[in-house]
Design a protein around this motif. Structure first.
Motif, PDB file in Angstrom:
ATOM      1  N   GLN A 138       0.856  -1.177   0.000  1.00  0.00           N
ATOM      2  CA  GLN A 138       0.000   0.000   0.000  1.00  0.00           C
ATOM      3  C   GLN A 138       0.893   1.228   0.000  1.00  0.00           C
ATOM      4  OE1 GLN A 138      -3.103  -0.072   2.945  1.00  0.00           O
ATOM      5  NE2 GLN A 138      -3.501  -2.228   2.603  1.00  0.00           N
ATOM      6  N   LEU A 139       0.615   2.137  -0.901  1.00  0.00           N
ATOM      7  CA  LEU A 139       1.426   3.337  -1.033  1.00  0.00           C
ATOM      8  C   LEU A 139       0.567   4.581  -0.851  1.00  0.00           C
ATOM      9  CD1 LEU A 139       3.468   2.286  -4.191  1.00  0.00           C
ATOM     10  CD2 LEU A 139       4.222   2.202  -1.811  1.00  0.00           C
ATOM     11  N   ARG A 140       1.164   5.587  -0.255  1.00  0.00           N
ATOM     12  CA  ARG A 140       0.520   6.881  -0.046  1.00  0.00           C
ATOM     13  C   ARG A 140       1.099   7.832  -1.087  1.00  0.00           C
ATOM     14  NH1 ARG A 140       2.169  11.045   3.790  1.00  0.00           N
ATOM     15  NH2 ARG A 140       0.349  12.261   4.360  1.00  0.00           N
ATOM     16  N   VAL A 141       0.260   8.338  -1.962  1.00  0.00           N
ATOM     17  CA  VAL A 141       0.704   9.194  -3.061  1.00  0.00           C
ATOM     18  C   VAL A 141       0.518  10.642  -2.623  1.00  0.00           C
ATOM     19  CG1 VAL A 141       0.406   9.748  -5.501  1.00  0.00           C
ATOM     20  CG2 VAL A 141       0.014   7.407  -4.695  1.00  0.00           C
ATOM     21  N   PHE A 142       1.642  11.362  -2.439  1.00  0.00           N
ATOM     22  CA  PHE A 142       1.549  12.682  -1.835  1.00  0.00           C
ATOM     23  C   PHE A 142       2.225  13.793  -2.622  1.00  0.00           C
ATOM     24  CE2 PHE A 142       5.081  10.327  -0.097  1.00  0.00           C
ATOM     25  CZ  PHE A 142       6.140  11.218  -0.154  1.00  0.00           C
ATOM     26  N   GLU A 143       2.898  13.485  -3.698  1.00  0.00           N
ATOM     27  CA  GLU A 143       3.560  14.524  -4.484  1.00  0.00           C
ATOM     28  C   GLU A 143       2.965  14.557  -5.885  1.00  0.00           C
ATOM     29  OE1 GLU A 143       7.834  15.665  -4.256  1.00  0.00           O
ATOM     30  OE2 GLU A 143       8.002  13.635  -3.464  1.00  0.00           O
ATOM     31  N   PRO A 144       2.868  15.748  -6.487  1.00  0.00           N
ATOM     32  CA  PRO A 144       2.303  15.852  -7.842  1.00  0.00           C
ATOM     33  C   PRO A 144       2.984  14.929  -8.850  1.00  0.00           C
ATOM     34  CG  PRO A 144       2.531  18.032  -6.888  1.00  0.00           C
ATOM     35  CD  PRO A 144       3.182  17.070  -5.926  1.00  0.00           C
ATOM     36  N   ARG A 145       4.309  14.765  -8.738  1.00  0.00           N
ATOM     37  CA  ARG A 145       4.998  13.895  -9.703  1.00  0.00           C
ATOM     38  C   ARG A 145       4.522  12.447  -9.590  1.00  0.00           C
ATOM     39  NH1 ARG A 145      11.171  13.642  -7.264  1.00  0.00           N
ATOM     40  NH2 ARG A 145      10.564  13.191  -5.121  1.00  0.00           N
ATOM     41  N   TYR A 146       4.177  12.012  -8.365  1.00  0.00           N
ATOM     42  CA  TYR A 146       3.688  10.648  -8.184  1.00  0.00           C
ATOM     43  C   TYR A 146       2.228  10.514  -8.595  1.00  0.00           C
ATOM     44  CZ  TYR A 146       8.071   9.967  -5.688  1.00  0.00           C
ATOM     45  OH  TYR A 146       9.400   9.901  -5.362  1.00  0.00           O
ATOM     46  N   VAL A 147       1.445  11.565  -8.403  1.00  0.00           N
ATOM     47  CA  VAL A 147       0.068  11.561  -8.902  1.00  0.00           C
ATOM     48  C   VAL A 147       0.109  11.426 -10.425  1.00  0.00           C
ATOM     49  CG1 VAL A 147      -2.045  12.920  -9.159  1.00  0.00           C
ATOM     50  CG2 VAL A 147      -0.848  12.874  -6.955  1.00  0.00           C
ATOM     51  N   ASP A 148       1.018  12.180 -11.070  1.00  0.00           N
ATOM     52  CA  ASP A 148       1.177  12.068 -12.527  1.00  0.00           C
ATOM     53  C   ASP A 148       1.594  10.663 -12.933  1.00  0.00           C
ATOM     54  OD1 ASP A 148       0.546  14.746 -12.752  1.00  0.00           O
ATOM     55  OD2 ASP A 148       2.633  15.412 -12.999  1.00  0.00           O
TER      56      ASP A 148
ATOM     57  N   CYS B  49       0.478   5.525 -15.477  1.00  0.00           N
ATOM     58  CA  CYS B  49       0.498   4.061 -15.419  1.00  0.00           C
ATOM     59  C   CYS B  49      -0.901   3.478 -15.567  1.00  0.00           C
ATOM     60  CB  CYS B  49       1.129   3.591 -14.106  1.00  0.00           C
ATOM     61  SG  CYS B  49       2.903   3.892 -14.044  1.00  0.00           S
ATOM     62  N   THR B  50      -1.884   4.146 -14.985  1.00  0.00           N
ATOM     63  CA  THR B  50      -3.261   3.659 -15.069  1.00  0.00           C
ATOM     64  C   THR B  50      -3.779   3.758 -16.500  1.00  0.00           C
ATOM     65  OG1 THR B  50      -3.633   4.311 -12.778  1.00  0.00           O
ATOM     66  CG2 THR B  50      -5.573   3.929 -14.122  1.00  0.00           C
ATOM     67  N   ARG B  51      -3.553   4.897 -17.119  1.00  0.00           N
ATOM     68  CA  ARG B  51      -4.031   5.090 -18.505  1.00  0.00           C
ATOM     69  C   ARG B  51      -3.386   4.100 -19.465  1.00  0.00           C
ATOM     70  NH1 ARG B  51      -3.875  11.598 -18.610  1.00  0.00           N
ATOM     71  NH2 ARG B  51      -5.898  11.923 -17.632  1.00  0.00           N
TER      72      ARG B  51
ATOM     73  N   LEU C  38      -4.333  10.339  -1.847  1.00  0.00           N
ATOM     74  CA  LEU C  38      -4.585   9.144  -2.635  1.00  0.00           C
ATOM     75  C   LEU C  38      -3.766   7.983  -2.096  1.00  0.00           C
ATOM     76  CD1 LEU C  38      -5.652   7.689  -5.224  1.00  0.00           C
ATOM     77  CD2 LEU C  38      -3.650   8.632  -6.407  1.00  0.00           C
ATOM     78  N   GLY C  39      -4.401   6.844  -1.936  1.00  0.00           N
ATOM     79  CA  GLY C  39      -3.710   5.615  -1.595  1.00  0.00           C
ATOM     80  C   GLY C  39      -3.851   4.651  -2.752  1.00  0.00           C
ATOM     81  N   ILE C  40      -2.831   3.847  -2.986  1.00  0.00           N
ATOM     82  CA  ILE C  40      -2.933   2.816  -4.016  1.00  0.00           C
ATOM     83  C   ILE C  40      -2.474   1.489  -3.439  1.00  0.00           C
ATOM     84  CG2 ILE C  40      -2.649   4.386  -5.982  1.00  0.00           C
ATOM     85  CD1 ILE C  40       0.233   3.350  -6.259  1.00  0.00           C
ATOM     86  N   LEU C  41      -3.036   0.436  -3.968  1.00  0.00           N
ATOM     87  CA  LEU C  41      -2.595  -0.914  -3.668  1.00  0.00           C
ATOM     88  C   LEU C  41      -1.878  -1.402  -4.919  1.00  0.00           C
ATOM     89  CD1 LEU C  41      -2.630  -3.394  -1.795  1.00  0.00           C
ATOM     90  CD2 LEU C  41      -4.755  -4.072  -2.917  1.00  0.00           C
ATOM     91  N   ALA C  42      -0.603  -1.724  -4.775  1.00  0.00           N
ATOM     92  CA  ALA C  42       0.196  -2.164  -5.915  1.00  0.00           C
ATOM     93  C   ALA C  42       0.726  -3.562  -5.645  1.00  0.00           C
ATOM     94  CB  ALA C  42       1.349  -1.202  -6.160  1.00  0.00           C
ATOM     95  N   GLU C  43       0.782  -4.343  -6.692  1.00  0.00           N
ATOM     96  CA  GLU C  43       1.285  -5.716  -6.594  1.00  0.00           C
ATOM     97  C   GLU C  43       2.663  -5.791  -7.246  1.00  0.00           C
ATOM     98  OE1 GLU C  43      -0.151 -10.225  -7.769  1.00  0.00           O
ATOM     99  OE2 GLU C  43      -1.114  -8.524  -8.729  1.00  0.00           O
ATOM    100  N   GLY C  44       3.645  -6.301  -6.483  1.00  0.00           N
ATOM    101  CA  GLY C  44       4.992  -6.460  -7.011  1.00  0.00           C
ATOM    102  C   GLY C  44       5.035  -7.545  -8.063  1.00  0.00           C
ATOM    103  N   GLY C  45       5.928  -7.389  -8.997  1.00  0.00           N
ATOM    104  CA  GLY C  45       6.039  -8.360 -10.084  1.00  0.00           C
ATOM    105  C   GLY C  45       7.480  -8.672 -10.408  1.00  0.00           C
ATOM    106  N   GLN C  46       7.808  -8.577 -11.657  1.00  0.00           N
ATOM    107  CA  GLN C  46       9.113  -8.969 -12.160  1.00  0.00           C
ATOM    108  C   GLN C  46      10.208  -8.020 -11.675  1.00  0.00           C
ATOM    109  OE1 GLN C  46       8.872  -9.545 -16.361  1.00  0.00           O
ATOM    110  NE2 GLN C  46      10.856 -10.542 -16.497  1.00  0.00           N
TER     111      GLN C  46
END
Length: 178
Positions: A2-12, A17-19, A61-69
């Motif tokens: 779980q990540l806390r997104v707090f800076e404009p660069r990370y919101v971008d 990544c979502t788009r 904004l909080g996101i749930l991210a899954e680790g991968g390769q």
């Protein structure tokens, strides 16, 4: 994670990544901090795919991210907004490997950790693979209270049995006396 997104660069970054439906890289910070000037990352990291969004109590904004390769960074550059970008080489995915009997104690420890931890994080560990040497080693490296450098070195190992052997060597640190 779980990540806390707090800076404009990370919101971008999250928006991008979502788009594009693509992952982003997660690396240990060797020098610097998460906020402000771009930090110096470890050479080995993992791709993370955004699985869910949510609002945090503080309105961020909080996101749930899954680790991968996993990957190795070849070269980095900093964008004008301070976002760090990298050219990477992807590592081969470690194929599942039956957990050898000599490491069964590690699976038992992981199962107990998941029982305690998964109450609030059930979605993260919904399908435990306690018979897979790769999964057991990576989850223990993730969940045990290790120093950042120890965790990084375990996750950089490309042999799951070597990772389990290193974890076995760390077990005495976690044993209670009496």
């Amino acid at each position: 994670m779980q990540l806390r997104v707090f800076e404009p660069r990370y919101v971008d970054l999250v928006r991008e990544c979502t788009r594009a439906e693509r992952p982003f890289g997660v690396n240990l910070i060797l020098e610097g901090a998460e906020a402000g000037v771009a930090a110096t990352p470890a050479a080995v990291g993992t791709l993370a795919t955004i699985r869910d969004f949510f609002s945090l109590r503080d309105g961020l904004l909080g996101i749930l991210a899954e680790g991968g390769q996993r990957f190795r960074v070849r070269q980095t550059r900093v964008r004008n907004d301070g976002q760090l970008r990298a050219d990477v080489t992807l590592w081969p995915i470690e194929p599942a490997q039956i957990l050898p009997p000599e490491f069964s104690l590690l699976a038992t420890i992981l199962e107990r950790l998941l029982d305690a931890y998964a109450k609030d994080n059930a979605v993260l560990y919904a399908a435990p693979q306690l018979d897979d040497a790769v999964w057991v080693g990576c989850r223990l490296a993730e969940l045990l209270p290790l120093a950042r450098a120890e965790r990084q070195s375990l996750l950089e190992l490309q042999d799951p049995l070597a990772r389990l052997g290193a974890l076995n060597m760390l077990l005495p640190r976690f044993q209670r006396d009496g």
